[in-house]
Design a protein around this motif. Structure first.
Motif: not given
Length: 399
Positions: A1, A3, A6, A9, A94, A98
């Motif tokens: 994933m 940055r 993330r 999310h 997570w 994450p």
């Protein structure tokens, strides 16, 4: 994933109700999904639901029901259990993907403990404050102990301290965040809990739901000690025993820890033939009862919590074009305006009189119903709150 993925999310944690049964949280989830965010939820498991599932683009991770314990240790045990289960579920989320932000929805105000490892890994905390837990505690007990109240204040203070952003359900809660929480004004956003006027819409009445009564009163919502359902029952007792009316029935929709005592009270007052407890109902059944009733009851007594809290049931009545009878509380007036009549707080006989006066005026009830529906469509609907809510995350992710 990556940055960027993330950051976009969001993991939402709620302990009070399962999702999507928690309507506010579910509407928040869908708003974020529509805005292009990836959304996960950690919540209690509803009856018959799996441990994990995907629903309308939302990944839901659940934990089992709280095991029975004695009343003496109930609150501490439940808090400890919810923290542990939330921590384990967050870890599962997570490992799957994450998240950049974790949103905790109170009560309780101890869920921040479970988020600490993930904050250490870079996740930011958003505090969606559904209730003022210290005031909630004071409202539930006649002689509240000082130590638990101080502990609740401390837990709330820690959540404020750790939160990058606070979401308040109304201006009264925002003032608490600015004063008691010491948050900067740019860190606190008001996002009201608004009904969906497309889903909550009056339909054809079902005469059989009146159970033979010419007039029907309805209550919908949680049945806790602070919610005033006992007030509604005692007001009906005054209507029947003192005012001599036998033409008015009452339907109580919902459940809560006070429900068994409310049923006993109804029997003790000899009102079983007048009062129907339905428990929680499917949406279509709720729509039918609401479309048949004459008045929606908001009997929340005045206390430190209710005076500054927005009552979802009040706005649901308005969406169904039902006039409302309520006590004169600050935030209830903000929500209902001219769609309600207001009795002096906590005066049961006056509340009963307001019900009878409203039942005697068909034209006034129709006008108030129209006012309520228009307020929902123009000002209170959830769609009017979505820009503010999504805006919190757009600022966090620098969209």
């Amino acid at each position: 994933m990556s940055r960027a993925e993330r950051r976009r999310h969001v993991c939402i944690v709620v302990q009070n109700l399962p999702v999507p049964f928690d309507r506010r949280v579910w509407l928040e989830c869908l708003a974020l999904v529509d805005a292009g965010y990836a959304v996960s939820v950690v919540c209690p498991r509803g009856p018959g639901e799996p441990a994990t599932r995907d629903l309308q683009g939302v990944h839901i991770v659940t934990y089992g029901a709280f095991p029975p314990v004695t009343r003496q240790v109930m609150f501490l045990a439940e808090y400890a259990y919810s923290i542990l289960c939330t921590l384990l579920c967050l870890a599962r989320v997570w490992r799957r993907a994450p998240f950049g932000t974790v949103q905790v929805c109170n009560p309780p105000d101890v869920l921040w403990v479970a988020t600490l490892p993930f904050q250490a890994l870079g996740a930011r905390l958003v505090y969606d404050q559904h209730d003022l837990c210290p005031e909630l505690y004071l409202s539930r007990f006649e002689e509240p102990a000082r130590l638990p109240h101080r502990a609740l204040l401390l837990a709330e203070r820690m959540t404020y301290l750790l939160a990058t952003q606070v979401i308040s359900t109304n201006e009264s809660y925002r003032r608490v965040a600015l004063t008691r929480g010491r948050k900067r004004p740019d860190r606190v956003t008001v996002v009201r809990t608004g009904p969906d006027p497309d889903r909550l819409r009056r339909g054809e009445p079902r005469p059989e739901l009146r159970r033979g009564f010419p007039h029907l009163l309805v209550y919908i919502g949680v049945m806790g000690p602070q919610d005033g359902v006992d007030v509604a029952i005692r007001a009906l007792d005054h209507i029947v025993r003192v005012r001599g009316r036998s033409d008015i029935g009452m339907t109580l929709i919902g459940d809560g820890d006070a429900a068994p005592e409310l049923r006993r009270l109804t029997t003790e007052l000899g009102l079983d033939e007048y009062v129907q407890f339905t428990g929680r109902l499917p949406d279509e059944d709720v729509r039918q009862v609401m479309s048949t009733a004459d008045i929606g009851l908001s009997p929340d007594p005045k206390n430190a919590l209710n005076d500054v809290s927005t009552m979802n049931k009040t706005m649901e009545y308005m969406a169904f074009e039902l006039p409302v009878v309520a006590f004169d509380l600050i935030e209830t007036r903000v929500s209902a305006g001219g769609a309600a009549v207001y009795a002096t707080p906590n005066r049961i006989e006056e509340y009963a009189g307001a019900v009878l006066d409203l039942l005697a005026d068909d034209a006034l009830r129709a006008e108030m119903g129209k006012i309520g529906r228009e307020r929902v469509e123009r000002e209170l609907a959830w769609r009017t709150q979505v820009p503010a809510y999504v805006g919190v995350y757009d600022r966090l992710t620098r969209r």
